[in-house]
Design a protein around this motif. Structure first.
Motif, PDB file in Angstrom:
ATOM      1  N   GLU A  13       0.830  -1.203   0.000  1.00  0.00           N
ATOM      2  CA  GLU A  13       0.000   0.000   0.000  1.00  0.00           C
ATOM      3  C   GLU A  13       0.864   1.252   0.000  1.00  0.00           C
ATOM      4  OE1 GLU A  13      -2.983   2.368  -0.438  1.00  0.00           O
ATOM      5  OE2 GLU A  13      -3.057   0.201  -0.718  1.00  0.00           O
ATOM      6  N   ARG A  14       2.042   1.147   0.623  1.00  0.00           N
ATOM      7  CA  ARG A  14       2.900   2.306   0.763  1.00  0.00           C
ATOM      8  C   ARG A  14       3.338   2.869  -0.581  1.00  0.00           C
ATOM      9  NH1 ARG A  14       6.362   3.327   5.606  1.00  0.00           N
ATOM     10  NH2 ARG A  14       7.338   5.283   5.024  1.00  0.00           N
ATOM     11  N   ARG A  15       3.819   1.965  -1.457  1.00  0.00           N
ATOM     12  CA  ARG A  15       4.275   2.423  -2.774  1.00  0.00           C
ATOM     13  C   ARG A  15       3.121   2.980  -3.586  1.00  0.00           C
ATOM     14  NH1 ARG A  15       8.188  -2.450  -4.725  1.00  0.00           N
ATOM     15  NH2 ARG A  15       9.458  -2.527  -2.825  1.00  0.00           N
ATOM     16  N   ARG A  16       1.960   2.314  -3.471  1.00  0.00           N
ATOM     17  CA  ARG A  16       0.791   2.820  -4.191  1.00  0.00           C
ATOM     18  C   ARG A  16       0.459   4.229  -3.761  1.00  0.00           C
ATOM     19  NH1 ARG A  16      -3.306  -2.252  -3.705  1.00  0.00           N
ATOM     20  NH2 ARG A  16      -2.160  -3.609  -5.101  1.00  0.00           N
ATOM     21  N   LEU A  62       2.671   6.770  -5.275  1.00  0.00           N
ATOM     22  CA  LEU A  62       2.326   7.063  -6.664  1.00  0.00           C
ATOM     23  C   LEU A  62       1.113   7.986  -6.732  1.00  0.00           C
ATOM     24  CD1 LEU A  62       2.985   6.501  -9.605  1.00  0.00           C
ATOM     25  CD2 LEU A  62       1.511   4.510  -9.517  1.00  0.00           C
ATOM     26  N   ARG A  63       0.090   7.672  -5.896  1.00  0.00           N
ATOM     27  CA  ARG A  63      -1.107   8.518  -5.908  1.00  0.00           C
ATOM     28  C   ARG A  63      -0.772   9.929  -5.459  1.00  0.00           C
ATOM     29  NH1 ARG A  63      -3.845   4.075  -3.729  1.00  0.00           N
ATOM     30  NH2 ARG A  63      -3.688   4.989  -1.667  1.00  0.00           N
ATOM     31  N   THR A  64       0.092  10.042  -4.452  1.00  0.00           N
ATOM     32  CA  THR A  64       0.477  11.366  -3.975  1.00  0.00           C
ATOM     33  C   THR A  64       1.153  12.165  -5.081  1.00  0.00           C
ATOM     34  OG1 THR A  64       0.809  10.403  -1.810  1.00  0.00           O
ATOM     35  CG2 THR A  64       1.711  12.582  -2.166  1.00  0.00           C
ATOM     36  N   ALA A  65       2.015  11.481  -5.852  1.00  0.00           N
ATOM     37  CA  ALA A  65       2.670  12.173  -6.973  1.00  0.00           C
ATOM     38  C   ALA A  65       1.625  12.679  -7.961  1.00  0.00           C
ATOM     39  CB  ALA A  65       3.643  11.233  -7.679  1.00  0.00           C
ATOM     40  N   LEU A  66       0.586  11.864  -8.192  1.00  0.00           N
ATOM     41  CA  LEU A  66      -0.468  12.283  -9.126  1.00  0.00           C
ATOM     42  C   LEU A  66      -1.247  13.471  -8.583  1.00  0.00           C
ATOM     43  CD1 LEU A  66      -1.825   8.829 -10.300  1.00  0.00           C
ATOM     44  CD2 LEU A  66      -0.724  10.546 -11.718  1.00  0.00           C
ATOM     45  N   TYR A  67      -1.564  13.444  -7.275  1.00  0.00           N
ATOM     46  CA  TYR A  67      -2.281  14.575  -6.678  1.00  0.00           C
ATOM     47  C   TYR A  67      -1.448  15.846  -6.785  1.00  0.00           C
ATOM     48  CZ  TYR A  67      -5.786  11.503  -4.621  1.00  0.00           C
ATOM     49  OH  TYR A  67      -6.802  10.618  -4.454  1.00  0.00           O
ATOM     50  N   ALA A  68      -0.157  15.720  -6.505  1.00  0.00           N
ATOM     51  CA  ALA A  68       0.715  16.895  -6.577  1.00  0.00           C
ATOM     52  C   ALA A  68       0.752  17.425  -8.002  1.00  0.00           C
ATOM     53  CB  ALA A  68       2.111  16.544  -6.096  1.00  0.00           C
ATOM     54  N   MET A  69       0.866  16.494  -8.965  1.00  0.00           N
ATOM     55  CA  MET A  69       0.925  16.896 -10.365  1.00  0.00           C
ATOM     56  C   MET A  69      -0.380  17.576 -10.779  1.00  0.00           C
ATOM     57  SD  MET A  69       1.920  14.380 -13.485  1.00  0.00           S
ATOM     58  CE  MET A  69       2.128  14.976 -15.158  1.00  0.00           C
ATOM     59  N   ASN A  70      -1.496  17.076 -10.220  1.00  0.00           N
ATOM     60  CA  ASN A  70      -2.802  17.643 -10.523  1.00  0.00           C
ATOM     61  C   ASN A  70      -2.909  19.089 -10.038  1.00  0.00           C
ATOM     62  OD1 ASN A  70      -5.295  17.483 -11.670  1.00  0.00           O
ATOM     63  ND2 ASN A  70      -6.291  16.571  -9.901  1.00  0.00           N
ATOM     64  N   GLY A  71      -2.165  19.406  -8.985  1.00  0.00           N
ATOM     65  CA  GLY A  71      -2.238  20.760  -8.439  1.00  0.00           C
ATOM     66  C   GLY A  71      -1.327  21.747  -9.144  1.00  0.00           C
TER      67      GLY A  71
END
Lengths: 282, 289
Positions: free
Chosen positions: A93-96, A99-108
């Motif tokens: 779950e940690r790696r996932r 990855l999701r955090t990177a996507l959220y950051a990119m979205n911002g």
């Protein structure tokens, strides 16, 4: 006293909602009222003349569509790859969540940053100059998180028993991806892509340094130095420069067309979103 | 094969993101060497004299976003309370869909509305403060408030709906009126999600480019004195994004330090918006709207 508070809160909240909806609907009404007189068949089929005071927006529409198709073609495989990585291939779950955090950051991140990045990478370093491909790729990057996150949501909503049944039938993970996950998630991919495109269609900042010019471009035939016209940039330039009333009507007309394009893309995505919402809330 | 392909595509995308961070850090290097910390704290930007101080742009971005948040947050959260708590479920989806549709109005269209309507309105409204034109930081703030309003409403509504219905029923069963259950039960429980909504809306405001470009006036070196003066709100100003979007980006390419100063503005913007997005994601769950 308590009754009074009760009524008061309801009234205040209702007024806030009325203001929000009224303000936004009012803005659309203003654009529609001012833009409608400019719309005619020749407005869609003609090309710009007299710095926007005459003629139509044919090549602007074509340019915007070229950019959108390019963005869509570049974005979709990347989004599918990332979504599958998050749902299927990453363990833990940690790696996932990384990855999701990177996507959220990119979205911002603001789209102007993607534009600056594209200017450095494509326009200067690769020496493309202003090019439709540079613009399409930059738009693809800016819409990537929207599409990927929508796809991840959809993959997550696939019932576990489908995957279990496929595994019990002897399919390996790659086969499950092709036979179960991707077909089931197709709706989510289309919905997400439409939402991403709706946002990309109206973007000006990413393409103004990388892809579009105001006048004098038609269908691009190469990659280097092959700019296109586009609707948002057209509006952006005319809005700054012109106080000619003839330009004004056409300017609002172009804004109305752009708004129509964006709203159509969002509305096409609506059935998929409603279905997903129903599934999530039973 | 499928696995390798997924990895390849993901690394391509993440590589592009990493390359972007790397390029922004590396390309802005010369200005940090030339100006040091003065790049962040300096108030004067004259590129012909090779003076690069980014503070007026940072000030402009922050103050415009604060104006927008100050105006949009109360109305947006109020509207979110209405859609989440008062609207019957049947009416809620259409209203929410409408608001999300309106969130998609392109920023250049907002810019056009700003130029042709809002600019004159601000100029006439504040005539007694004698502004030079309608192109002011305040105009940009008001325009941004309208632009981030749908984001606040729809994310706020999600946050409120995430509070379990059982909590509301329990509050009502204890004899609380509807408003009391909202104020004392629902809002406190939803405060993380509401905070996330405001953070993400602020991030959107900070990063907005073309709409504010058209109404902010793009006047360099506008700083308040004393620092708490509100006077610059009624003067033209410059924001991080409007500087990046302007013609200076083209001029700067040939001069390493000037170019570094421009890219440095991008790096500051990236740090601010990235941090807000990360806080927002950590704060609440959904952040894709």
């Amino acid at each position: 006293m308590r009754k009074l508070t009760d009524v008061g809160v309801a009234i205040v909240a209702g007024c806030c909602a009325l203001i929000s909806v009224g303000l936004l609907v009012g803005l659309v009404a203003v654009i529609a009222a001012r833009g409608a007189p400019a719309l005619s068949w020749s407005f869609f089929t003609g090309q710009i003349r007299l710095v926007g005071a005459a003629g139509g927006i044919f090549w602007n529409l074509v340019g915007t569509l070229i950019l959108l198709v390019t963005a869509c073609a570049a974005c979709t495989p990347l989004a599918v790859g990332i979504a599958l990585l998050e749902r299927v291939w990453l363990t833990g779950e940690r790696r996932r969540s990384w990855l999701r955090t990177a996507l959220y950051a990119m979205n911002g991140l603001p789209s102007v940053l993607f534009g600056l990045f594209g200017f450095i990478l494509f326009v200067q370093w690769l020496g493309w100059g202003k090019s439709w491909l540079a613009g399409g790729l930059v738009l693809a990057l800016s819409m990537l998180p929207t599409v990927t996150l929508a796809l991840i949501e959809r993959l997550r909503a696939i019932p576990a028993r489908y995957v279990e049944a496929a595994a019990a039938a002897g399919l390996n993970r790659a086969q499950i991806v092709w036979a179960v996950l991707l077909p089931q998630a197709r709706g989510g991919l289309i919905t997400g892509t439409l939402l991403g495109l709706a946002r990309a269609a109206g973007e000006t900042a990413p393409i103004m340094f990388t892809a579009t010019i105001f006048a004098g471009a038609t269908f691009p035939t190469a990659i280097r130095d092959s700019p296109v016209l586009s609707l948002p940039y057209h509006i952006f330039i005319l809005a700054q420069d012109s106080f000619d009333p003839a330009v004004g009507t056409r300017l609002w007309g172009a804004a109305l067309v752009l708004l129509g394009l964006v709203f159509s893309l969002s509305l096409l995505a609506l059935p998929g979103r409603l279905k997903q919402h129903e599934e999530a809330h039973g | 094969m499928t696995r390798a392909l997924s990895w390849f595509l993901s690394l391509l995308a993440l590589g592009a993101l990493g390359l972007m961070l790397g390029i922004f850090t590396w390309q802005s290097g010369p200005v940090w060497q030339a100006e040091g910390i003065g790049y962040l704290t300096g108030g004067r930007w004259f590129f012909r004299q090779h003076q690069f101080g980014a503070l007026p742009m940072i000030y402009g971005s922050v103050v415009v976003s604060l104006v927008a948040l100050f105006l949009a947050a109360p109305i947006g959260l109020g509207a979110a309370v209405f859609t989440a708590e008062y609207l019957p479920p049947r009416a809620r989806m259409p209203v929410k869909t409408l608001i999300e549709l309106l969130a998609g109005i392109p920023s250049v269209v907002y810019g056009l509305l700003g130029i042709l309507l809002l600019r004159d309105w601000v100029y006439e409204r504040f005539a007694r403060f004698d502004p030079l034109s309608g192109d002011t930081l305040l105009t940009a703030g008001v325009l941004l408030a309208v632009m981030i309003l749908p984001t606040i409403v729809t994310l706020g509504d999600d946050a409120l709906r995430a509070v379990p219905a059982a909590q509301r029923r329990a509050a009502r069963a204890l004899g609380l009126l509807r408003a009391e259950s909202i104020l004392h039960v629902v809002l406190p429980q939803a405060r993380r999600g509401l905070g996330a909504a405001l953070l993400l809306a602020t991030g959107r405001a900070l990063g907005e480019t073309v709409a504010v470009f058209l109404v902010v006036g793009r006047q360099d070196n506008n700083l308040p004195s004393p620092w708490y003066s509100l006077r610059p709100l009624l003067e033209s100003g410059q924001m991080l994004t409007t500087k990046l979007g302007g013609a200076e980006t083209h001029i700067a390419w040939s001069d390493p330090v000037h170019w570094a100063a421009i890219v440095g503005l991008g790096l500051i913007l990236l740090a601010l918006t990235g941090a807000l997005a990360l806080f927002g994601a950590a704060f609440g769950r959904r952040s894709d709207a």
